[in-house]
Design a protein around this motif. Structure first.
Motif, PDB file in Angstrom:
ATOM      1  N   TYR A 199      39.363  19.329  -4.288  1.00  0.00           N
ATOM      2  CA  TYR A 199      40.003  20.629  -4.016  1.00  0.00           C
ATOM      3  C   TYR A 199      41.488  20.508  -4.299  1.00  0.00           C
ATOM      4  N   ASP A 200      42.086  19.435  -3.788  1.00  0.00           N
ATOM      5  CA  ASP A 200      43.465  19.072  -4.108  1.00  0.00           C
ATOM      6  C   ASP A 200      43.564  17.559  -3.942  1.00  0.00           C
ATOM      7  N   ASP A 201      44.770  17.021  -3.925  1.00  0.00           N
ATOM      8  CA  ASP A 201      44.936  15.571  -3.849  1.00  0.00           C
ATOM      9  C   ASP A 201      44.490  14.987  -2.503  1.00  0.00           C
ATOM     10  N   TYR A 202      44.241  15.844  -1.544  1.00  0.00           N
ATOM     11  CA  TYR A 202      43.922  15.361  -0.197  1.00  0.00           C
ATOM     12  C   TYR A 202      42.478  15.625   0.216  1.00  0.00           C
ATOM     13  N   SER A 203      41.725  16.310  -0.623  1.00  0.00           N
ATOM     14  CA  SER A 203      40.394  16.731  -0.165  1.00  0.00           C
ATOM     15  C   SER A 203      39.423  16.880  -1.326  1.00  0.00           C
ATOM     16  N   ILE A 204      38.139  16.866  -0.970  1.00  0.00           N
ATOM     17  CA  ILE A 204      37.069  17.104  -1.936  1.00  0.00           C
ATOM     18  C   ILE A 204      36.138  18.183  -1.389  1.00  0.00           C
ATOM     19  N   TYR A 205      35.498  18.894  -2.288  1.00  0.00           N
ATOM     20  CA  TYR A 205      34.467  19.855  -1.898  1.00  0.00           C
ATOM     21  C   TYR A 205      33.209  19.085  -1.519  1.00  0.00           C
ATOM     22  N   LEU A 206      32.690  19.304  -0.334  1.00  0.00           N
ATOM     23  CA  LEU A 206      31.437  18.670   0.058  1.00  0.00           C
ATOM     24  C   LEU A 206      30.297  19.128  -0.849  1.00  0.00           C
ATOM     25  N   SER A 207      30.280  20.415  -1.191  1.00  0.00           N
ATOM     26  CA  SER A 207      29.183  20.974  -1.989  1.00  0.00           C
ATOM     27  C   SER A 207      29.193  20.476  -3.420  1.00  0.00           C
ATOM     28  N   LYS A 208      30.326  19.928  -3.900  1.00  0.00           N
ATOM     29  CA  LYS A 208      30.417  19.464  -5.279  1.00  0.00           C
ATOM     30  C   LYS A 208      30.163  17.965  -5.413  1.00  0.00           C
ATOM     31  N   THR A 209      29.903  17.317  -4.298  1.00  0.00           N
ATOM     32  CA  THR A 209      29.443  15.933  -4.375  1.00  0.00           C
ATOM     33  C   THR A 209      27.934  15.971  -4.642  1.00  0.00           C
ATOM     34  N   ASP A 219      23.574  23.047   3.293  1.00  0.00           N
ATOM     35  CA  ASP A 219      23.955  24.424   2.970  1.00  0.00           C
ATOM     36  C   ASP A 219      24.235  25.245   4.232  1.00  0.00           C
ATOM     37  N   LYS A 220      24.058  24.650   5.396  1.00  0.00           N
ATOM     38  CA  LYS A 220      24.478  25.295   6.641  1.00  0.00           C
ATOM     39  C   LYS A 220      25.991  25.434   6.686  1.00  0.00           C
ATOM     40  N   LEU A 221      26.654  24.600   5.910  1.00  0.00           N
ATOM     41  CA  LEU A 221      28.114  24.663   5.814  1.00  0.00           C
ATOM     42  C   LEU A 221      28.499  25.481   4.580  1.00  0.00           C
ATOM     43  N   PRO A 222      29.535  26.317   4.692  1.00  0.00           N
ATOM     44  CA  PRO A 222      29.957  27.140   3.545  1.00  0.00           C
ATOM     45  C   PRO A 222      30.331  26.290   2.334  1.00  0.00           C
ATOM     46  N   ASP A 223      30.173  26.861   1.140  1.00  0.00           N
ATOM     47  CA  ASP A 223      30.448  26.132  -0.095  1.00  0.00           C
ATOM     48  C   ASP A 223      31.903  25.680  -0.209  1.00  0.00           C
ATOM     49  N   ASP A 224      32.829  26.411   0.455  1.00  0.00           N
ATOM     50  CA  ASP A 224      34.243  26.048   0.343  1.00  0.00           C
ATOM     51  C   ASP A 224      34.678  25.069   1.439  1.00  0.00           C
ATOM     52  N   THR A 225      33.715  24.412   2.061  1.00  0.00           N
ATOM     53  CA  THR A 225      34.043  23.382   3.057  1.00  0.00           C
ATOM     54  C   THR A 225      34.539  22.133   2.336  1.00  0.00           C
ATOM     55  N   ILE A 226      35.659  21.605   2.778  1.00  0.00           N
ATOM     56  CA  ILE A 226      36.242  20.418   2.143  1.00  0.00           C
ATOM     57  C   ILE A 226      36.274  19.254   3.128  1.00  0.00           C
ATOM     58  N   ALA A 227      36.194  18.044   2.572  1.00  0.00           N
ATOM     59  CA  ALA A 227      36.237  16.823   3.384  1.00  0.00           C
ATOM     60  C   ALA A 227      37.603  16.167   3.234  1.00  0.00           C
ATOM     61  N   LEU A 228      38.164  15.731   4.353  1.00  0.00           N
ATOM     62  CA  LEU A 228      39.504  15.143   4.363  1.00  0.00           C
ATOM     63  C   LEU A 228      39.544  13.926   5.285  1.00  0.00           C
ATOM     64  N   VAL A 229      40.563  13.096   5.063  1.00  0.00           N
ATOM     65  CA  VAL A 229      40.788  11.919   5.898  1.00  0.00           C
ATOM     66  C   VAL A 229      42.095  12.102   6.657  1.00  0.00           C
ATOM     67  N   LEU A 230      42.027  12.056   7.973  1.00  0.00           N
ATOM     68  CA  LEU A 230      43.222  12.235   8.796  1.00  0.00           C
ATOM     69  C   LEU A 230      44.135  11.019   8.688  1.00  0.00           C
ATOM     70  N   GLN A 231      45.416  11.266   8.730  1.00  0.00           N
ATOM     71  CA  GLN A 231      46.364  10.170   8.797  1.00  0.00           C
ATOM     72  C   GLN A 231      46.065   9.297  10.018  1.00  0.00           C
ATOM     73  N   LYS A 232      46.191   7.996   9.860  1.00  0.00           N
ATOM     74  CA  LYS A 232      45.907   7.097  10.971  1.00  0.00           C
ATOM     75  C   LYS A 232      46.999   7.228  12.027  1.00  0.00           C
ATOM     76  N   THR A 233      46.597   7.610  13.233  1.00  0.00           N
ATOM     77  CA  THR A 233      47.549   7.747  14.331  1.00  0.00           C
ATOM     78  C   THR A 233      47.636   6.424  15.089  1.00  0.00           C
ATOM     79  N   VAL A 234      48.606   6.331  15.982  1.00  0.00           N
ATOM     80  CA  VAL A 234      48.771   5.109  16.776  1.00  0.00           C
ATOM     81  C   VAL A 234      47.612   4.926  17.748  1.00  0.00           C
ATOM     82  N   PHE A 235      46.858   6.005  17.987  1.00  0.00           N
ATOM     83  CA  PHE A 235      45.735   5.931  18.918  1.00  0.00           C
ATOM     84  C   PHE A 235      44.415   5.591  18.228  1.00  0.00           C
ATOM     85  N   ALA A 236      44.422   5.581  16.896  1.00  0.00           N
ATOM     86  CA  ALA A 236      43.180   5.367  16.149  1.00  0.00           C
ATOM     87  C   ALA A 236      42.707   3.927  16.273  1.00  0.00           C
ATOM     88  N   ASP A 237      41.390   3.771  16.370  1.00  0.00           N
ATOM     89  CA  ASP A 237      40.787   2.443  16.387  1.00  0.00           C
ATOM     90  C   ASP A 237      40.654   1.938  14.951  1.00  0.00           C
TER      91      ASP A 237
END
Length: 259
Positions: A199-209, A219-237
């Motif tokens: 979708y952009d440099d930070y995300s991908i379309y789930l439906s296009k994988t 398909d329960k999720l809309p076609d424009d649903t995108i997958a992203l990775v959150l920045q690692k926070t200090v609380f992340a394992d």
């Protein structure tokens, strides 16, 4: 004049006479001696003085033990996925379907013998969706619009906890409110991703994988649903974060079985 030393008898009242006639001892103690708090009975004194503190303390102890047992018995999630958008996927059938599909590309990362996928659902509308009419031609009122914004604010705050690494998000909601908290997806996964999938440099379309298009339950999720990775926070394992990265790689690299 002689002093009158005659003893006067104290006359009983009519009530007292009636009680005596019935055989009631007026000098009988109301409480038995066994029920009295005596100086030498330590437990009775403690119970008498601190009864409610002991009862409440006992209840709190039982609750604490129950919570400890529940925490000890709770199995850790292998993968956590947070969805935010217009789709309602919290019903048991939809949620179980998505969990079963995602478990196909997950591993038993914590080695407990099970693959456990945790999916949270957050129904939050973007600026266009919140103004749309429902099936009966009604638009959301001011209260509903305000509540939607409150849900969004709460969701953004919860993201800071670092509990979730993978997010499935409505693309327009991402554009409006969630940019700036996700990492470059190719850098995060250390791999090249086809442009048509991004979708952009930070995300991908789930439906296009290939994964998203092959399993119909997604398909329960809309076609424009995108997958992203959150920045690692200090609380992340660290392990959970790395496992999530591997899981997303498996999603992108998935190849549908050949018939």
């Amino acid at each position: 004049m002689e002093e009158n030393n005659q003893d006067f008898e104290i006359q009983d009242s009519n009530s007292a006479k009636k009680l005596k006639a019935l055989g009631v001892d007026m000098n009988e103690k109301i409480h038995s001696s066994e029920d009295e708090i005596t100086k030498g009975n330590l437990w009775d004194n403690i119970w008498y003085r601190y009864k409610w503190a002991i009862i409440i303390g006992s209840i709190m102890l039982v609750i604490a033990v129950i919570l400890i047992v529940q925490v000890a018995m709770k199995k850790d999630d292998d993968i956590k996925i947070a969805y935010v958008g217009p789709a309602y996927i919290a019903d048991t059938e939809t949620r179980d379907s998505l969990i079963n599909i995602f478990s196909l590309i997950a591993k038993d990362y914590n080695g407990d013998g099970e693959k456990i996928i945790n999916i949270t659902s957050n129904v939050i509308l973007n600026s266009e969706q919140i103004t749309e009419e429902d099936e009966e031609g009604r638009k959301p009122n001011a209260s509903q619009v305000g509540q939607n914004q409150q849900y969004l604010n709460t969701f953004i705050q919860q993201m800071q906890s670092g509990d979730f690494t993978i997010y499935l998000v409505d693309s327009k909601l991402y554009e409006e409110s969630l940019k700036g908290v996700f990492v470059n997806i190719e850098e995060a996964l250390s791999m090249d991703i086809p442009d048509e999938m991004k979708y952009d440099d930070y995300s991908i379309y789930l439906s296009k994988t290939e994964f998203g298009s092959y399993y119909k339950g997604l398909d329960k999720l809309p076609d424009d649903t995108i997958a992203l990775v959150l920045q690692k926070t200090v609380f992340a394992d660290e392990d959970d974060y790395n496992n999530s990265i591997e899981f997303l790689k498996n999603m992108i690299n998935f190849k549908a079985p050949q018939n």
